[in-house]
Design a protein around this motif. Structure first.
Motif, mmCIF file in Angstrom:
data_model
loop_
_atom_site.group_PDB
_atom_site.id
_atom_site.type_symbol
_atom_site.label_atom_id
_atom_site.label_comp_id
_atom_site.label_asym_id
_atom_site.label_seq_id
_atom_site.Cartn_x
_atom_site.Cartn_y
_atom_site.Cartn_z
ATOM 1 N N THR A 592 0.839 -1.199 0.000
ATOM 2 C CA THR A 592 0.000 0.000 0.000
ATOM 3 C C THR A 592 0.877 1.252 0.000
ATOM 4 O OG1 THR A 592 -1.702 -1.172 1.241
ATOM 5 C CG2 THR A 592 -1.849 1.223 1.188
ATOM 6 N N VAL A 593 0.518 2.209 -0.856
ATOM 7 C CA VAL A 593 1.267 3.463 -0.939
ATOM 8 C C VAL A 593 0.296 4.637 -0.889
ATOM 9 C CG1 VAL A 593 3.188 2.493 -2.266
ATOM 10 C CG2 VAL A 593 1.202 3.454 -3.461
ATOM 11 N N VAL A 594 0.843 5.816 -0.580
ATOM 12 C CA VAL A 594 0.088 7.058 -0.601
ATOM 13 C C VAL A 594 0.326 7.739 -1.943
ATOM 14 C CG1 VAL A 594 -0.302 9.282 0.517
ATOM 15 C CG2 VAL A 594 0.403 7.309 1.870
ATOM 16 N N VAL A 595 -0.743 8.207 -2.549
ATOM 17 C CA VAL A 595 -0.643 8.875 -3.841
ATOM 18 C C VAL A 595 -1.266 10.260 -3.735
ATOM 19 C CG1 VAL A 595 -1.314 8.832 -6.273
ATOM 20 C CG2 VAL A 595 -0.664 6.706 -5.120
ATOM 21 N N ALA A 596 -0.566 11.260 -4.254
ATOM 22 C CA ALA A 596 -1.086 12.622 -4.347
ATOM 23 C C ALA A 596 -1.297 12.941 -5.818
ATOM 24 C CB ALA A 596 -0.114 13.612 -3.712
ATOM 25 N N SER A 597 -2.499 13.395 -6.172
ATOM 26 C CA SER A 597 -2.850 13.676 -7.561
ATOM 27 C C SER A 597 -3.177 15.150 -7.717
ATOM 28 C CB SER A 597 -4.051 12.833 -7.996
ATOM 29 O OG SER A 597 -3.785 11.453 -7.841
ATOM 30 N N LEU A 598 -2.566 15.787 -8.719
ATOM 31 C CA LEU A 598 -2.835 17.196 -8.984
ATOM 32 C C LEU A 598 -4.214 17.325 -9.602
ATOM 33 C CD1 LEU A 598 -1.868 20.134 -9.026
ATOM 34 C CD2 LEU A 598 -0.804 19.660 -11.251
ATOM 35 N N ARG A 599 -5.088 18.042 -8.932
ATOM 36 C CA ARG A 599 -6.485 18.146 -9.353
ATOM 37 C C ARG A 599 -6.591 18.736 -10.761
ATOM 38 N NH1 ARG A 599 -9.970 21.004 -5.013
ATOM 39 N NH2 ARG A 599 -8.985 19.307 -3.823
ATOM 40 N N GLY A 600 -7.421 18.104 -11.579
ATOM 41 C CA GLY A 600 -7.650 18.586 -12.936
ATOM 42 C C GLY A 600 -6.625 18.128 -13.947
ATOM 43 N N THR A 601 -5.670 17.312 -13.507
ATOM 44 C CA THR A 601 -4.642 16.805 -14.415
ATOM 45 C C THR A 601 -4.449 15.315 -14.165
ATOM 46 O OG1 THR A 601 -2.709 17.073 -12.961
ATOM 47 C CG2 THR A 601 -3.480 19.034 -14.137
ATOM 48 N N ARG A 602 -3.531 14.711 -14.950
ATOM 49 C CA ARG A 602 -3.161 13.308 -14.735
ATOM 50 C C ARG A 602 -1.852 13.185 -13.958
ATOM 51 N NH1 ARG A 602 -4.721 9.924 -20.230
ATOM 52 N NH2 ARG A 602 -6.932 10.570 -20.312
ATOM 53 N N THR A 603 -1.359 14.311 -13.461
ATOM 54 C CA THR A 603 -0.099 14.319 -12.721
ATOM 55 C C THR A 603 -0.303 13.770 -11.314
ATOM 56 O OG1 THR A 603 0.649 16.249 -13.955
ATOM 57 C CG2 THR A 603 1.771 15.770 -11.878
ATOM 58 N N SER A 604 0.559 12.864 -10.895
ATOM 59 C CA SER A 604 0.493 12.312 -9.542
ATOM 60 C C SER A 604 1.865 11.795 -9.152
ATOM 61 C CB SER A 604 -0.545 11.189 -9.455
ATOM 62 O OG SER A 604 -0.168 10.098 -10.274
ATOM 63 N N PHE A 605 2.042 11.537 -7.877
ATOM 64 C CA PHE A 605 3.287 10.938 -7.404
ATOM 65 C C PHE A 605 2.998 10.127 -6.150
ATOM 66 C CE2 PHE A 605 3.095 15.002 -5.206
ATOM 67 C CZ PHE A 605 3.479 14.693 -3.911
ATOM 68 N N GLU A 606 3.807 9.092 -5.942
ATOM 69 C CA GLU A 606 3.719 8.298 -4.727
ATOM 70 C C GLU A 606 4.462 9.034 -3.626
ATOM 71 O OE1 GLU A 606 4.968 4.313 -5.171
ATOM 72 O OE2 GLU A 606 3.564 3.855 -6.805
ATOM 73 N N SER A 607 3.770 9.239 -2.501
ATOM 74 C CA SER A 607 4.343 10.094 -1.465
ATOM 75 C C SER A 607 5.156 9.335 -0.437
ATOM 76 C CB SER A 607 3.236 10.883 -0.759
ATOM 77 O OG SER A 607 3.755 11.695 0.248
ATOM 78 N N ALA A 608 4.625 8.227 0.095
ATOM 79 C CA ALA A 608 5.336 7.543 1.173
ATOM 80 C C ALA A 608 4.731 6.167 1.400
ATOM 81 C CB ALA A 608 5.261 8.366 2.459
ATOM 82 N N ASP A 641 -4.983 16.099 -4.343
ATOM 83 C CA ASP A 641 -5.866 15.178 -3.626
ATOM 84 C C ASP A 641 -5.074 13.951 -3.188
ATOM 85 O OD1 ASP A 641 -8.388 16.607 -3.929
ATOM 86 O OD2 ASP A 641 -8.145 16.180 -6.074
ATOM 87 N N VAL A 642 -5.336 13.487 -1.963
ATOM 88 C CA VAL A 642 -4.565 12.397 -1.360
ATOM 89 C C VAL A 642 -5.444 11.160 -1.230
ATOM 90 C CG1 VAL A 642 -3.277 11.668 0.680
ATOM 91 C CG2 VAL A 642 -3.123 14.049 -0.105
ATOM 92 N N HIS A 643 -4.894 10.010 -1.615
ATOM 93 C CA HIS A 643 -5.598 8.740 -1.414
ATOM 94 C C HIS A 643 -4.569 7.623 -1.272
ATOM 95 C CE1 HIS A 643 -5.053 9.180 -5.816
ATOM 96 N NE2 HIS A 643 -4.857 7.868 -5.803
ATOM 97 N N LEU A 644 -5.035 6.434 -0.921
ATOM 98 C CA LEU A 644 -4.179 5.254 -0.847
ATOM 99 C C LEU A 644 -4.395 4.396 -2.080
ATOM 100 C CD1 LEU A 644 -4.688 4.102 2.876
ATOM 101 C CD2 LEU A 644 -2.981 5.704 1.969
ATOM 102 N N VAL A 645 -3.377 3.635 -2.434
ATOM 103 C CA VAL A 645 -3.498 2.628 -3.490
ATOM 104 C C VAL A 645 -2.971 1.314 -2.935
ATOM 105 C CG1 VAL A 645 -2.756 1.896 -5.776
ATOM 106 C CG2 VAL A 645 -3.298 4.303 -5.363
ATOM 107 N N ASP A 646 -3.833 0.305 -2.958
ATOM 108 C CA ASP A 646 -3.472 -1.016 -2.420
ATOM 109 C C ASP A 646 -3.784 -2.060 -3.480
ATOM 110 O OD1 ASP A 646 -2.846 -3.143 -0.665
ATOM 111 O OD2 ASP A 646 -4.959 -3.348 -0.150
ATOM 112 N N GLY A 647 -2.748 -2.678 -4.040
ATOM 113 C CA GLY A 647 -2.954 -3.697 -5.060
ATOM 114 C C GLY A 647 -3.683 -3.166 -6.273
ATOM 115 N N GLY A 648 -3.434 -1.939 -6.621
ATOM 116 C CA GLY A 648 -4.091 -1.333 -7.773
ATOM 117 C C GLY A 648 -5.450 -0.739 -7.469
ATOM 118 N N THR A 649 -5.940 -0.871 -6.225
ATOM 119 C CA THR A 649 -7.255 -0.352 -5.843
ATOM 120 C C THR A 649 -7.100 0.986 -5.130
ATOM 121 O OG1 THR A 649 -8.156 -2.577 -5.602
ATOM 122 C CG2 THR A 649 -9.354 -0.786 -4.521
ATOM 123 N N ARG A 650 -7.857 1.970 -5.576
ATOM 124 C CA ARG A 650 -7.824 3.302 -4.964
ATOM 125 C C ARG A 650 -8.698 3.313 -3.719
ATOM 126 N NH1 ARG A 650 -10.429 8.214 -4.799
ATOM 127 N NH2 ARG A 650 -9.139 10.075 -5.086
#
Length: 723
Positions: A592-608, A641-650
């Protein structure tokens, strides 16, 4: 007997308006004719609903977007010449309000006219009709008035028939300051009605305070005191209800003290009674109180009160050690000790709660009305009350209503005859239109969050029991049967009812005609939801919170998702913000990782990475990551926007449990700052979005302490709806 109360703006919210409504309602219930005259009108409907039998009469419509707006009302171009300049509302008064209030004085047939603030008391003394009893009221205290107001009101008191204060000590201070005048000066304590809502169970771990966010309330002391409470009992929280010019400063104090997860500014709420029931203890930290309506409101709700023993009200209401505690003003440690005494002793807290409810019954509107009527009876002597000549005296409201009741069937019958109908329509067109109009319906609801997770809705104002409750979200609708009870129609929004995520607005539809109306919310009781976690039902994590919309209609905020991380705490540290929460709906895997996504775009990065232990989850939001990936420059602002991703599931992250439908305005989080290699400082601010999800704003700021504070305050205001 007819009473006329004059209020500057009876359409707002405040202690003066509430106490006036309460006394007016009790007088009307006792059989008197009562009218509340509002110098200005600021909204379509009063924020506080007038009691039955009380007529509202606005003199000037001050709403520029209203069809009834009076363009002659221009306080800037034509400021009032009669209203007391030193009194606060002067800047909202005009020559038009002068004209209208003098005209009302000339035509009113009221036996008793009551002023409710210094500026109005001056108007009443100088222009009020001598044929009526003229009584001024003081809803603050003499000690809190500006010298210019005090001097002007003192002169007015000498010209009035009577003057009342909310406390006995304040009445004595006026008598000492004004010896030798013939005006009767007396204390008539405010009356606070017994709320028509469930009382507190005392089981929540919440302290509640309510009032305007102004210096005299000294909420800074209460926040400091609660810091001492949290050090020993971090499972308790404080809610401050109200609005005012110190909101930004108090929020800064909360953030700077590290209390953002424990102290929340809830904004102004009306009615306030359901919010008192969410607490277990009430707090009043004022430097001065004219009476202390909030004390009595809290006591009615079954809350013991910790209050400063300030002039004048608390000491005349509380019995120290029996129904609450009185502490010395200005001592946060003593205040904290009194709160902790109640927090840590359940038996004592519950005993004081029962004593508080009993004491509150001695401060009801009926008691206040009896004291007020006793004063009027004493004043009604020869030469004091001179009624208008009988031949010119208009019919009382009761006689007019009786005459209308007798005439109405005759007029309706006339309108059904071809010979008389044209004459009636020509002579009284508006009356004829009202009598032939098809009766509409105006549904009003009391909604309650039940212990099991259901929402109970009781609706009145529906002329037929053949109706359904409709919940609507966009094009989606759910129709629920309304069952007839002796005094209302009842529907149940069941915990098992499928509600997709979003805002569901409520309507009542008559099944025979198909006509539907939005449902106005009379009260919404959600005390059962305080501290409640989201439910997991049939593979869905759900939460439903009923609430009143900004325009007073009943709605339900619903969430439904396969999995969800419910945030507990958000700790802004260095070099990262640490988030702690509880996972619902599914266990989390090792990847499981933390993902931050730039609102209105497809830009995102894994945070921690994410740390999981027994359903509890911890993750960090490194400030350097946001500074590195952000392209915001200058005054630009980005939303991540911040969310988790676990096994490909948001998996969504936020706060959907509890009783607060929109946490954007209540759950503030301190900002963080990071300096880029080039020396430019970047500000990151975690916050909760409109749907209670976690997000982060990122922007550049000038790296100076003063600018940092200014930027922080500005963004707080924007994000929480203060400005």
């Amino acid at each position: 007997m007819k009473f006329g109360f004059i209020v500057f703006n009876a359409y707002g919210i405040g202690g003066t308006i509430r106490s006036t409504m309460n006394l007016a309602g009790a007088l009307a219930e006792a059989g008197h004719e009562v009218e509340i005259v509002s110098l200005v009108r600021s909204r379509e409907h009063p924020a506080l609903k007038p009691p039955p039998g009380v007529r509202m009469l606005p003199l000037v419509d001050a709403r520029p977007d209203s069809p009834a707006f009076d363009p002659e009302h221009d306080p800037a171009a034509n400021p009032s010449r009669l209203y007391l300049r030193a009194d606060g509302p002067y800047k909202l008064a005009s020559t038009r309000t002068d004209q209208r209030v003098v005209e009302w004085f000339e035509r009113t047939d009221a036996d008793v006219i009551v002023g409710t603030r210094p500026g109005i008391n001056v108007l009443l003394a100088e222009h009020g009709p001598r044929r009526a009893l003229r009584i001024g009221q003081e809803h603050l205290t003499r000690a809190l008035q500006k010298p210019a107001i005090e001097a002007a009101q003192d002169r007015a008191i000498a010209a009035l028939d009577a003057f009342t204060t909310a406390s006995y000590a304040d009445a004595e201070s006026y008598r000492e300051a004004l010896p030798g005048i013939g005006t009767e000066i007396r204390c008539v304590p405010n009356g606070v009605p017994v709320p028509d809502v469930a009382a507190s169970t005392g089981r929540t771990k919440v302290v509640v305070a309510a009032g305007r966010l102004i210096p005299v309330k000294n909420y800074a002391l209460l926040i400091e005191a609660f810091g001492h409470v949290v050090a020993k009992r971090p499972d308790w929280s404080l809610r401050l209800y109200g609005r005012g010019r110190l909101a930004g400063q108090l929020r800064e104090q909360i953030l700077a003290s590290g209390l953002s997860d424990h102290v929340r500014l809830m904004g102004a709420v009306a009615p306030i009674e359901p919010e008192w029931a969410k607490g277990a203890v009430a707090a009043v930290s004022s430097n001065a109180e004219s009476f202390g309506m909030t004390l009595v409101e809290a006591m009615h709700a079954g809350l013991p009160v910790v209050a400063t023993d300030c002039p004048y009200g608390p000491g005349e209401i509380l019995d120290d050690g029996q129904d609450g505690y009185l502490v010395q003003p200005g001592d946060p440690e003593e205040f904290a000790a009194a709160l902790l005494d109640l927090i840590e002793d359940d038996e004592r807290r519950h005993a004081m709660a029962e004593a508080a409810r009993a004491k509150a019954l001695t401060f009801t509107p009926r008691t206040a009305a009896e004291r007020f009527l006793a004063l009027v009876a004493e004043l009604r002597g020869p030469g004091v009350l001179v009624p208008a000549p009988a031949a010119r005296r208009p019919m009382s409201g009761r006689v007019r209503r009786h005459a209308g009741t007798v005439a109405r069937p005759v007029l309706r019958a006339s309108l059904r005859t071809p010979v008389l109908a044209p004459a009636v329509r020509a002579l009284m067109p508006k009356r004829a239109q009202r009598l032939t109009r098809v009766p509409g319906f105006h549904p009003v609801a009391r909604a309650t969050a039940a212990p099991g997770g259901d929402i109970e809705v009781r609706v009145t104002g529906v002329p037929t029991h053949h109706a359904v409750l409709v919940l609507r979200r966009g094009e989606d609708e759910l129709r629920l049967p309304l069952h007839r009870e002796p005094e209302a129609l009842r529907a149940r929004v069941g915990r098992d009812l499928a509600l997709d995520e979003g805002e569901w607005h409520s309507y009542v539809e008559q099944t025979a005609t198909g006509v539907r109306r939005r449902v106005r919310a009379l009260t919404v009781e959600t005390a059962e939801l305080v501290g409640r976690a989201p439910d997991v039902t049939e593979g869905q994590v759900i939460s439903r919170i009923p609430y009143a919309t900004s325009n007073g209609h009943l709605a339900v905020r619903a969430w439904a998702r396969p999995a969800h991380l419910e945030i507990g705490t958000v700790d802004t540290g260095e070099p990262a913000t640490i988030v702690q929460g509880t996972i619902f709906g599914r266990p989390l895997g090792d990847d499981t990782v933390v993902v931050a996504s730039l609102r209105g775009t497809r830009t995102s990065f894994e945070s921690a990475e994410v740390v999981v232990s027994d359903g509890q989850v911890w993750f960090s939001l490194p400030h350097a990551d946001f500074a590195e990936h952000s392209t915001a420059r200058g005054d630009d602002r980005e939303f991540w926007d911040v969310h988790l991703v676990d096994g490909g599931t948001r998996i969504p992250v936020g706060r959907i449990g509890g009783d607060v439908p929109m946490r954007k305005g209540t759950d503030a989080v301190p900002p963080a700052f990071h300096t880029r290699p080039g020396g430019q400082q970047v500000r990151m601010r975690p916050y909760f979005t409109a749907d209670n999800s976690l997000a982060v704003t990122v922007r550049e700021v000038t790296p100076t302490p003063a600018t940092a504070v200014r930027e922080r305050t500005s963004d707080d205001a924007r994000l929480t709806g203060i400005v």
